[in-house]
Write a protein that holds these residues in place. Structure first.
Motif, PDB file in Angstrom:
ATOM      1  N   TRP A   1       0.813  -1.203   0.000  1.00 47.14           N
ATOM      2  CA  TRP A   1       0.000   0.000   0.000  1.00 47.14           C
ATOM      3  C   TRP A   1       0.854   1.264   0.000  1.00 47.14           C
ATOM      4  O   TRP A   1       0.486   2.267  -0.621  1.00 47.14           O
ATOM      5  CB  TRP A   1      -0.929   0.013   1.212  1.00 47.14           C
ATOM      6  N   ARG A   2       2.021   1.195   0.660  1.00 42.87           N
ATOM      7  CA  ARG A   2       2.898   2.369   0.734  1.00 42.87           C
ATOM      8  C   ARG A   2       3.510   2.705  -0.606  1.00 42.87           C
ATOM      9  O   ARG A   2       3.583   3.883  -0.993  1.00 42.87           O
ATOM     10  CB  ARG A   2       3.989   2.112   1.787  1.00 42.87           C
ATOM     11  N   TYR A   3       3.944   1.711  -1.353  1.00 42.66           N
ATOM     12  CA  TYR A   3       4.700   1.969  -2.580  1.00 42.66           C
ATOM     13  C   TYR A   3       3.913   1.716  -3.863  1.00 42.66           C
ATOM     14  O   TYR A   3       4.355   2.133  -4.931  1.00 42.66           O
ATOM     15  CB  TYR A   3       5.962   1.098  -2.591  1.00 42.66           C
ATOM     16  N   VAL A   4       2.774   1.038  -3.770  1.00 39.91           N
ATOM     17  CA  VAL A   4       2.007   0.736  -4.980  1.00 39.91           C
ATOM     18  C   VAL A   4       0.580   1.273  -4.866  1.00 39.91           C
ATOM     19  O   VAL A   4       0.157   2.107  -5.676  1.00 39.91           O
ATOM     20  CB  VAL A   4       1.979  -0.783  -5.257  1.00 39.91           C
ATOM     21  N   GLY A   5      -0.163   0.771  -3.863  1.00 43.79           N
ATOM     22  CA  GLY A   5      -1.580   1.099  -3.770  1.00 43.79           C
ATOM     23  C   GLY A   5      -1.874   2.581  -3.605  1.00 43.79           C
ATOM     24  O   GLY A   5      -2.622   3.169  -4.397  1.00 43.79           O
ATOM     25  N   VAL A   6      -1.286   3.194  -2.585  1.00 42.87           N
ATOM     26  CA  VAL A   6      -1.569   4.605  -2.310  1.00 42.87           C
ATOM     27  C   VAL A   6      -1.102   5.533  -3.434  1.00 42.87           C
ATOM     28  O   VAL A   6      -1.848   6.440  -3.825  1.00 42.87           O
ATOM     29  CB  VAL A   6      -0.963   5.023  -0.952  1.00 42.87           C
ATOM     30  N   PRO A   7       0.116   5.348  -3.988  1.00 47.52           N
ATOM     31  CA  PRO A   7       0.497   6.222  -5.105  1.00 47.52           C
ATOM     32  C   PRO A   7      -0.457   6.136  -6.296  1.00 47.52           C
ATOM     33  O   PRO A   7      -0.757   7.152  -6.927  1.00 47.52           O
ATOM     34  CB  PRO A   7       1.895   5.708  -5.479  1.00 47.52           C
ATOM     35  N   VAL A   8      -0.949   4.927  -6.601  1.00 53.08           N
ATOM     36  CA  VAL A   8      -1.880   4.782  -7.716  1.00 53.08           C
ATOM     37  C   VAL A   8      -3.226   5.424  -7.393  1.00 53.08           C
ATOM     38  O   VAL A   8      -3.871   6.026  -8.258  1.00 53.08           O
ATOM     39  CB  VAL A   8      -2.064   3.287  -8.074  1.00 53.08           C
ATOM     40  N   LEU A   9      -3.656   5.321  -6.132  1.00 54.08           N
ATOM     41  CA  LEU A   9      -4.949   5.864  -5.734  1.00 54.08           C
ATOM     42  C   LEU A   9      -4.914   7.352  -5.420  1.00 54.08           C
ATOM     43  O   LEU A   9      -5.969   7.972  -5.280  1.00 54.08           O
ATOM     44  CB  LEU A   9      -5.464   5.121  -4.492  1.00 54.08           C
ATOM     45  N   THR A  10      -3.720   7.926  -5.293  1.00 51.44           N
ATOM     46  CA  THR A  10      -3.615   9.333  -4.876  1.00 51.44           C
ATOM     47  C   THR A  10      -4.441  10.295  -5.720  1.00 51.44           C
ATOM     48  O   THR A  10      -5.156  11.140  -5.175  1.00 51.44           O
ATOM     49  CB  THR A  10      -2.138   9.771  -4.865  1.00 51.44           C
ATOM     50  N   PRO A  11      -4.410  10.216  -7.060  1.00 53.94           N
ATOM     51  CA  PRO A  11      -5.252  11.144  -7.835  1.00 53.94           C
ATOM     52  C   PRO A  11      -6.731  10.994  -7.517  1.00 53.94           C
ATOM     53  O   PRO A  11      -7.454  11.990  -7.395  1.00 53.94           O
ATOM     54  CB  PRO A  11      -4.952  10.746  -9.291  1.00 53.94           C
ATOM     55  N   SER A  12      -7.204   9.750  -7.358  1.00 52.76           N
ATOM     56  CA  SER A  12      -8.613   9.531  -7.027  1.00 52.76           C
ATOM     57  C   SER A  12      -8.938  10.027  -5.632  1.00 52.76           C
ATOM     58  O   SER A  12     -10.014  10.582  -5.385  1.00 52.76           O
ATOM     59  CB  SER A  12      -8.954   8.045  -7.137  1.00 52.76           C
TER      60      SER A  12
ATOM     61  N   LEU B   1      -6.996  16.017 -11.990  1.00 55.03           N
ATOM     62  CA  LEU B   1      -6.805  14.825 -11.173  1.00 55.03           C
ATOM     63  C   LEU B   1      -7.635  13.668 -11.702  1.00 55.03           C
ATOM     64  O   LEU B   1      -7.190  12.519 -11.706  1.00 55.03           O
ATOM     65  CB  LEU B   1      -7.175  15.120  -9.725  1.00 55.03           C
ATOM     66  N   GLN B   2      -8.845  13.952 -12.151  1.00 58.11           N
ATOM     67  CA  GLN B   2      -9.709  12.915 -12.692  1.00 58.11           C
ATOM     68  C   GLN B   2      -9.110  12.314 -13.961  1.00 58.11           C
ATOM     69  O   GLN B   2      -9.122  11.093 -14.152  1.00 58.11           O
ATOM     70  CB  GLN B   2     -11.095  13.488 -12.989  1.00 58.11           C
ATOM     71  N   ARG B   3      -8.567  13.152 -14.824  1.00 56.30           N
ATOM     72  CA  ARG B   3      -7.951  12.645 -16.056  1.00 56.30           C
ATOM     73  C   ARG B   3      -6.715  11.808 -15.747  1.00 56.30           C
ATOM     74  O   ARG B   3      -6.481  10.761 -16.357  1.00 56.30           O
ATOM     75  CB  ARG B   3      -7.586  13.818 -16.967  1.00 56.30           C
ATOM     76  N   ARG B   4      -5.919  12.254 -14.783  1.00 57.39           N
ATOM     77  CA  ARG B   4      -4.730  11.499 -14.415  1.00 57.39           C
ATOM     78  C   ARG B   4      -5.109  10.148 -13.805  1.00 57.39           C
ATOM     79  O   ARG B   4      -4.474   9.127 -14.088  1.00 57.39           O
ATOM     80  CB  ARG B   4      -3.881  12.303 -13.425  1.00 57.39           C
ATOM     81  N   SER B   5      -6.154  10.141 -12.993  1.00 51.18           N
ATOM     82  CA  SER B   5      -6.598   8.899 -12.383  1.00 51.18           C
ATOM     83  C   SER B   5      -7.053   7.908 -13.439  1.00 51.18           C
ATOM     84  O   SER B   5      -6.751   6.723 -13.370  1.00 51.18           O
ATOM     85  CB  SER B   5      -7.746   9.184 -11.399  1.00 51.18           C
ATOM     86  N   ALA B   6      -7.792   8.399 -14.440  1.00 49.86           N
ATOM     87  CA  ALA B   6      -8.265   7.518 -15.497  1.00 49.86           C
ATOM     88  C   ALA B   6      -7.078   6.938 -16.284  1.00 49.86           C
ATOM     89  O   ALA B   6      -7.118   5.774 -16.715  1.00 49.86           O
ATOM     90  CB  ALA B   6      -9.189   8.291 -16.436  1.00 49.86           C
ATOM     91  N   ARG B   7      -6.023   7.708 -16.460  1.00 48.74           N
ATOM     92  CA  ARG B   7      -4.851   7.204 -17.192  1.00 48.74           C
ATOM     93  C   ARG B   7      -4.130   6.123 -16.406  1.00 48.74           C
ATOM     94  O   ARG B   7      -3.672   5.128 -16.970  1.00 48.74           O
ATOM     95  CB  ARG B   7      -3.914   8.384 -17.482  1.00 48.74           C
ATOM     96  N   TRP B   8      -4.044   6.297 -15.077  1.00 53.19           N
ATOM     97  CA  TRP B   8      -3.356   5.307 -14.247  1.00 53.19           C
ATOM     98  C   TRP B   8      -4.111   3.990 -14.192  1.00 53.19           C
ATOM     99  O   TRP B   8      -3.509   2.909 -14.099  1.00 53.19           O
ATOM    100  CB  TRP B   8      -3.197   5.854 -12.822  1.00 53.19           C
TER     101      TRP B   8
END
Length: 261
Positions: free
Chosen positions: A170-181, A252-259
């Motif tokens: 969660w520290r290195y994968v989950g949270v960084p990916v979820l940060t924009p959302s 942020l929404q566009r970045r989240s969709a790209r991730w």
């Protein structure tokens, strides 16, 4: 063209009237209304709305994310999402009445647990925050669930195969990916709480200074003669804040969709 015409009529015309009224006082073009809206009680109300909305946004994001993560893979997923869709749109006077009947000064739970004897009050900043969380947490569940679904199982498996703990995943994968959302959810909850009016008006009145309540007071004539357009200036202040909110949320929404493709 029909869409543009509809937008121009529904959004453009009121905006033109609002701008025209904001900069007019007693037949003169001036910025006095706007300046007055940023002073004294009006400024206090604007700051109060920002503080309340920011508190609700942060707490709602945290609680909503944990709740969504708890049910995203459980059998309760559909039930929680359905309930969230209903509760996210439950507000106004009915919501205020429900909470007053439950945790007001003479509420059922207040009397049952003797909360009044310990200084409990629903009619203050934290009481209103609690009530706003009632529809903000479900809204966050709806917003963050698709992002949680986008966390691919292969990422967790790869992390575990390389010796990572759940915390490290969660520290290195989950949270960084979820940060924009997550940030997008904060902004969305902020805007929702910032614009809410009926619940606060029915529950706290003038106890908690809010810009929406000040606008209502100004529109009902609770102002000095010649200061009627201060309500329009306050509305313009809210539009500026809402514009800043959307300016942050959309990228942020566009970045989240790209991730999460």
């Amino acid at each position: 063209m029909p869409l543009l015409a509809f937008v121009a009529i529904v959004f453009g015309a009121p905006l033109v009237v609002l701008l025209g009224g904001t900069f007019v006082r007693q037949g003169r073009i001036t910025g006095e209304n706007l300046a007055e809206s940023l002073q004294g009680a009006y400024l206090t109300a604007l700051i109060g709305s920002v503080k309340l909305s920011a508190t609700v946004a942060v707490l709602g994001t945290i609680l909503g994310t944990f709740l969504a993560q708890a049910v995203v893979t459980s059998r309760l997923r559909e039930a929680v999402l359905t309930a969230s869709g209903v509760l996210a749109n439950f507000g106004g006077v009915p919501l205020a009445f429900a909470w007053i009947a439950t945790l007001g000064n003479s509420g059922v739970v207040t009397r049952l647990l003797g909360l009044g004897e310990h200084g409990w009050s629903l009619y203050n900043f934290w009481g209103l925050t609690l009530v706003y969380l009632y529809f903000s947490v479900p809204l966050m569940v709806l917003v963050i669930t698709p992002a949680l679904d986008g966390l691919r199982p292969q990422w967790r498996e790869a992390a575990l195969n390389n010796g990572a703990s759940a915390w490290q995943f969660w520290r290195y994968v989950g949270v960084p990916v979820l940060t924009p959302s997550l940030l997008g959810g904060v902004v969305l909850l902020f805007g929702s709480a910032f614009a809410a009016y009926a619940t606060a008006a029915a529950m706290v009145g003038t106890t908690v200074p809010l810009v929406t309540l000040q606008i209502a007071n100004a529109l009902t004539g609770n102002v000095l003669i010649g200061h009627e357009n201060v309500a329009l200036a306050l509305s313009l202040d809210m539009i500026v804040v809402a514009g800043l909110v959307m300016a942050v949320y959309l990228p942020l929404q566009r970045r989240s969709a790209r991730w999460l493709r």
